[in-house]
Design a protein around this motif. Structure first.
Motif, PDB file in Angstrom:
ATOM      1  N   VAL A 137      -7.171   2.688 -21.045  1.00 26.62           N
ATOM      2  CA  VAL A 137      -7.324   1.777 -19.912  1.00 26.62           C
ATOM      3  C   VAL A 137      -7.094   2.584 -18.635  1.00 26.62           C
ATOM      4  N   THR A 138      -7.948   2.388 -17.648  1.00 29.67           N
ATOM      5  CA  THR A 138      -7.819   3.082 -16.366  1.00 29.67           C
ATOM      6  C   THR A 138      -7.274   2.129 -15.316  1.00 29.67           C
ATOM      7  N   ILE A 139      -6.290   2.599 -14.539  1.00 33.36           N
ATOM      8  CA  ILE A 139      -5.737   1.775 -13.461  1.00 33.36           C
ATOM      9  C   ILE A 139      -5.833   2.536 -12.154  1.00 33.36           C
ATOM     10  N   LEU A 140      -6.385   1.871 -11.146  1.00 28.38           N
ATOM     11  CA  LEU A 140      -6.634   2.477  -9.842  1.00 28.38           C
ATOM     12  C   LEU A 140      -5.928   1.692  -8.750  1.00 28.38           C
ATOM     13  N   GLY A 141      -5.820   2.314  -7.593  1.00 30.07           N
ATOM     14  CA  GLY A 141      -5.296   1.606  -6.442  1.00 30.07           C
ATOM     15  C   GLY A 141      -3.804   1.765  -6.248  1.00 30.07           C
ATOM     16  N   GLN A 142      -3.162   0.698  -5.795  1.00 27.85           N
ATOM     17  CA  GLN A 142      -1.788   0.758  -5.319  1.00 27.85           C
ATOM     18  C   GLN A 142      -0.752   0.582  -6.433  1.00 27.85           C
ATOM     19  N   VAL A 143      -0.636   1.613  -7.265  1.00 30.13           N
ATOM     20  CA  VAL A 143       0.393   1.678  -8.304  1.00 30.13           C
ATOM     21  C   VAL A 143       1.086   3.031  -8.187  1.00 30.13           C
ATOM     22  N   GLY A 144       2.217   3.166  -8.886  1.00 34.48           N
ATOM     23  CA  GLY A 144       2.974   4.405  -8.796  1.00 34.48           C
ATOM     24  C   GLY A 144       2.221   5.615  -9.305  1.00 34.48           C
ATOM     25  N   ARG A 145       1.480   5.437 -10.429  1.00 33.75           N
ATOM     26  CA  ARG A 145       0.767   6.576 -11.035  1.00 33.75           C
ATOM     27  C   ARG A 145      -0.635   6.132 -11.461  1.00 33.75           C
ATOM     28  N   PRO A 146      -1.606   6.148 -10.566  1.00 36.92           N
ATOM     29  CA  PRO A 146      -2.983   5.810 -10.968  1.00 36.92           C
ATOM     30  C   PRO A 146      -3.485   6.798 -12.012  1.00 36.92           C
ATOM     31  N   GLY A 147      -4.322   6.326 -12.902  1.00 33.55           N
ATOM     32  CA  GLY A 147      -4.883   7.225 -13.906  1.00 33.55           C
ATOM     33  C   GLY A 147      -5.345   6.472 -15.133  1.00 33.55           C
ATOM     34  N   VAL A 170       0.242  -2.720 -18.649  1.00 32.31           N
ATOM     35  CA  VAL A 170      -0.538  -1.685 -17.975  1.00 32.31           C
ATOM     36  C   VAL A 170       0.085  -1.350 -16.624  1.00 32.31           C
ATOM     37  N   LEU A 171       0.469  -2.379 -15.861  1.00 23.95           N
ATOM     38  CA  LEU A 171       1.076  -2.149 -14.551  1.00 23.95           C
ATOM     39  C   LEU A 171       2.401  -1.403 -14.674  1.00 23.95           C
ATOM     40  N   ALA A 172       3.204  -1.781 -15.676  1.00 27.26           N
ATOM     41  CA  ALA A 172       4.482  -1.103 -15.878  1.00 27.26           C
ATOM     42  C   ALA A 172       4.276   0.349 -16.282  1.00 27.26           C
ATOM     43  N   THR A 173       3.301   0.617 -17.153  1.00 29.81           N
ATOM     44  CA  THR A 173       3.027   1.989 -17.594  1.00 29.81           C
ATOM     45  C   THR A 173       2.581   2.861 -16.431  1.00 29.81           C
ATOM     46  N   ALA A 174       1.877   2.275 -15.483  1.00 29.09           N
ATOM     47  CA  ALA A 174       1.400   3.022 -14.316  1.00 29.09           C
ATOM     48  C   ALA A 174       2.453   3.120 -13.218  1.00 29.09           C
ATOM     49  N   GLY A 175       3.694   2.777 -13.522  1.00 25.25           N
ATOM     50  CA  GLY A 175       4.768   2.943 -12.548  1.00 25.25           C
ATOM     51  C   GLY A 175       4.999   1.760 -11.640  1.00 25.25           C
ATOM     52  N   GLY A 176       4.364   0.629 -11.943  1.00 26.41           N
ATOM     53  CA  GLY A 176       4.561  -0.553 -11.103  1.00 26.41           C
ATOM     54  C   GLY A 176       3.754  -0.480  -9.818  1.00 26.41           C
ATOM     55  N   LEU A 177       3.896  -1.513  -8.998  1.00 28.82           N
ATOM     56  CA  LEU A 177       3.143  -1.584  -7.756  1.00 28.82           C
ATOM     57  C   LEU A 177       3.772  -0.717  -6.673  1.00 28.82           C
ATOM     58  N   SER A 178       2.925  -0.162  -5.812  1.00 26.71           N
ATOM     59  CA  SER A 178       3.411   0.597  -4.668  1.00 26.71           C
ATOM     60  C   SER A 178       3.816  -0.382  -3.567  1.00 26.71           C
ATOM     61  N   GLU A 179       4.407   0.155  -2.505  1.00 32.37           N
ATOM     62  CA  GLU A 179       4.846  -0.692  -1.394  1.00 32.37           C
ATOM     63  C   GLU A 179       3.677  -1.356  -0.680  1.00 32.37           C
ATOM     64  N   ARG A 180       2.496  -0.788  -0.816  1.00 32.90           N
ATOM     65  CA  ARG A 180       1.324  -1.309  -0.096  1.00 32.90           C
ATOM     66  C   ARG A 180       0.438  -2.181  -0.982  1.00 32.90           C
ATOM     67  N   ALA A 181       0.899  -2.499  -2.170  1.00 31.66           N
ATOM     68  CA  ALA A 181       0.064  -3.255  -3.110  1.00 31.66           C
ATOM     69  C   ALA A 181      -0.065  -4.717  -2.712  1.00 31.66           C
ATOM     70  N   ALA A 182      -1.260  -5.244  -2.911  1.00 27.27           N
ATOM     71  CA  ALA A 182      -1.506  -6.679  -2.726  1.00 27.27           C
ATOM     72  C   ALA A 182      -1.224  -7.360  -4.057  1.00 27.27           C
TER      73      ALA A 182
END
Length: 215
Positions: A112-122, A135-147
């Motif tokens: 699964v690919t995750i893009l945008g405002q997360v800690g570790r996109p990839g 998926v969101l937790a694996t990618a490091g959660g949301l960044s401060e700028r995430a909607a």
């Protein structure tokens, strides 16, 4: 779209913690309707004939497995039950009433690919079908700028749906399982999604100003 990378925020911890406490861990990939694919590995037991049994036999890119006596046999797209029936039929010319047992020894990782405002996109590999929260937790959660209300999931067929994280965490909305090959895209508050934040803030400001200026 900005692929902003930051250290995992508090939302990474919250999401991982929620995934454990809520019991919404990835559902088992294997079920009666699970269809085998290249990269999976199967173990085949032929009762009374250990010389014909195989352990963790990988399904090759062409979708076949190799078995004693019957050589190559197609496993691609078959359920465990269907493969068991096919193997039973294939061994009938050699054995009297063959009894075959098939189990999945290893699953091909689900990507699964995750893009945008997360800690570790990839792109991430999962052993089982993950939920969106996983998926969101694996990618490091949301960044401060995430909607938080602009989390879009595009399936392998190209169809998309947008989710609101707060509704997922409060269970107002079902936490969906993510299919292999899907793309998860987290929107940005101070970018294309500016209106999602500014309009409610402006409305609140105007309401407060009106209340304060009342005679």
């Amino acid at each position: 779209m900005s692929h902003h990378t930051s250290h995992p925020t508090r939302w990474g911890i919250v999401l991982a913690f929620f995934a454990v406490l809520s019991g919404q861990l990835p559902a088992a990939a294997l079920g009666a309707d699970y269809r085998l694919r290249d990269g999976d590995a199967v173990s085949v037991s032929v009762l009374g004939h250990p010389d014909l049994s195989v352990q963790a036999q990988p399904i090759r890119p062409g979708g076949q497995i190799s078995m004693p006596l019957i050589q190559a046999l197609s496993a691609q797209g078959k359920t465990v039950s269907e493969l068991t029936d096919e193997l039973t039929g294939a061994y009938r010319p050699f054995l009297n009433k063959p009894q075959i047992s098939v189990t999945v020894a290893k699953f091909r990782p689900m990507r699964v690919t995750i893009l945008g405002q997360v800690g570790r996109p990839g792109t991430f590999d999962f052993e089982e079908a993950p939920t969106l929260v996983d998926v969101l937790a694996t990618a490091g959660g949301l960044s401060e700028r995430a909607a938080r209300n602009s989390i879009k999931v595009v399936g392998p067929a190209g169809s998309g749906k947008t989710y609101d994280l707060d509704r997922l965490l409060s269970r107002q909305e079902s936490n969906p399982l993510i299919q292999e090959g899907s793309i998860v895209e987290v929107g940005e508050v101070w970018g294309p999604d500016l209106y999602r934040v500014t309009i409610p803030l402006l409305a609140a400001f105007v309401s407060s100003a009106v209340w304060l200026l009342r005679p």
